[in-house]
Enzyme design. Structure first.
Site, short mmCIF file in Angstrom:
data_model
loop_
_atom_site.label_atom_id
_atom_site.label_comp_id
_atom_site.label_asym_id
_atom_site.label_seq_id
_atom_site.Cartn_x
_atom_site.Cartn_y
_atom_site.Cartn_z
N LEU A 155 0.84 -1.20 0.00
CA LEU A 155 0.00 0.00 0.00
C LEU A 155 0.88 1.25 0.00
O LEU A 155 0.88 2.04 0.93
CB LEU A 155 -0.95 0.00 1.20
N ARG A 178 5.00 -4.36 4.97
CA ARG A 178 5.93 -4.73 6.04
C ARG A 178 5.63 -3.94 7.31
O ARG A 178 5.90 -4.38 8.42
CB ARG A 178 7.38 -4.49 5.60
N ARG A 238 5.98 -6.30 -10.86
CA ARG A 238 7.09 -6.96 -11.55
C ARG A 238 6.77 -8.45 -11.65
O ARG A 238 6.22 -9.06 -10.73
CB ARG A 238 8.41 -6.77 -10.80
N GLU A 267 10.38 -10.70 -20.31
CA GLU A 267 9.74 -9.69 -21.15
C GLU A 267 10.65 -9.33 -22.32
O GLU A 267 11.84 -9.12 -22.12
CB GLU A 267 9.39 -8.45 -20.33
N HIS A 286 3.10 -4.74 -20.26
CA HIS A 286 3.82 -3.84 -19.36
C HIS A 286 3.51 -2.38 -19.71
O HIS A 286 4.39 -1.58 -20.01
CB HIS A 286 5.32 -4.09 -19.41
N GLY A 288 1.63 -0.22 -17.61
CA GLY A 288 1.09 0.46 -16.44
C GLY A 288 1.15 1.97 -16.52
O GLY A 288 0.20 2.66 -16.15
#
Length: 320
Positions: A155, A178, A238, A267, A286, A288
């Site tokens: 997040l 984490r 990734r 890729e 890819h 994004g």
């Protein structure tokens, strides 16, 4: 005298014009294919700065061939294509392009989630191929999005932007980091969850965290086995985060319902990759950050970093 830079791919005219105003520029002129390794090693021999893409591996060998190099400016948020330790040892600054692509990547992530859930690519091909037959009650049915549980792994900026979009669909939002992000919890109503709990409870699992060797195949057979049978996995981070063999087997055995993937371990994805044989996978190449405005902003941020560092100033977005 102008500093010398090497650009590993042809860029839009307005970006190249800006670079030529500031630097002595050499460029790999093929706009579609990555610069060959031998050409890269030859061209960096006398440059002060390197404007590179994720498609280039920038490692100790490159640094050995570039004794004058002061900055590697990467056109991406991720930087696992760069040996950060080797750069640090040589006092070479590494920069990336965070922030400017947050909203665009969040758009793509949610679009991929929706396309996978409602089988948009699969059903579009059915129409195009003339296979759309008579109406039937359960033909072409997909999964609902509204009111479902979204589990976000990572997040950060993009993760929070995706969560914000999910609130418009009245989704329940879980997240795992984490460390807890209590400010984000307050802003968007997300609830912190341990990883296994998130996997068990979520209808959609979205991966939005950087790749490192420590989280290689974060989603493997064990994690997939924890998911619901109608769960959907979305990865726009990734490829190395997902064990693609385990994912393929789970999809074909109907242990989970679907996957939407914008990134892959290799890729470009080979045309004979078996993921492409699965009707339960929605794929994109890819993209994004691939809106016109965002890619131009990214390019200009790379330019800004090059200008700052090669003028003796601090970088704007250093990778630390």
């Amino acid at each position: 005298m102008k500093k010398k830079i090497y650009v590993t791919r042809q860029l839009p005219d307005e970006v190249m014009e800006r670079l030529h105003e500031q630097f002595e520029v050499k460029v790999w002129n093929d706009p579609d294919e990555p610069v060959p390794r031998n050409v890269l090693l030859e061209e960096v021999a006398d440059v002060d700065g390197l404007f590179c893409m994720l498609s280039e591996t920038i490692d100790e060998e490159v640094f050995q061939h570039a004794p004058q190099l002061k900055i590697v400016a990467n056109l991406a948020v991720g930087y696992n294509n760069i040996d950060i330790g080797a750069a640090k040892n040589r006092n070479i600054t590494v920069t990336n392009t965070p922030g400017v692509l947050t909203e665009t990547t969040a758009d793509l992530t949610f679009a991929l989630l929706m396309a996978t859930a409602r089988r948009l690519v699969e059903t579009s091909e059915i129409v195009r191929n003339g296979e759309w037959g008579a109406w039937a009650p359960m033909h072409f049915t997909g999964q609902d999005i509204h009111g479902k549980t979204l589990g976000i792994v990572g997040l950060g900026r993009i993760g929070e932007a995706v969560a914000k979009r999910a609130t418009g669909f009245d989704m329940n939002i879980l997240y795992h980091n984490r460390s807890r992000n209590e400010q984000a919890e307050a802003r968007i109503g997300a609830k912190y969850s341990e990883m296994d709990d998130l996997l068990q409870r979520s209808d959609y699992i979205v991966l939005l965290l950087p790749y490192s060797t420590s989280n290689h195949h974060l989603i493997g057979k064990r994690e997939i086995d924890l998911m619901k049978e109608d769960a959907i996995v979305i990865n726009t981070s990734r490829g190395g985060l997902v064990d693609e063999d385990a994912l393929y087997e789970a999809l074909e055995q109907r242990k989970i319902w679907g996957a939407g993937l914008d990134v892959f371990e290799q890729e470009p994805l080979p045309k004979d990759d078996r993921l492409l044989t699965s009707k339960y996978v929605t794929v994109s190449p890819h993209i994004g950050s691939a809106s016109i405005a965002t890619r131009l902003q990214m390019c200009h941020l790379v330019c800004d970093n090059l200008i700052h560092v090669l003028s003796g100033d601090e970088p704007l977005t250093p990778v630390t």
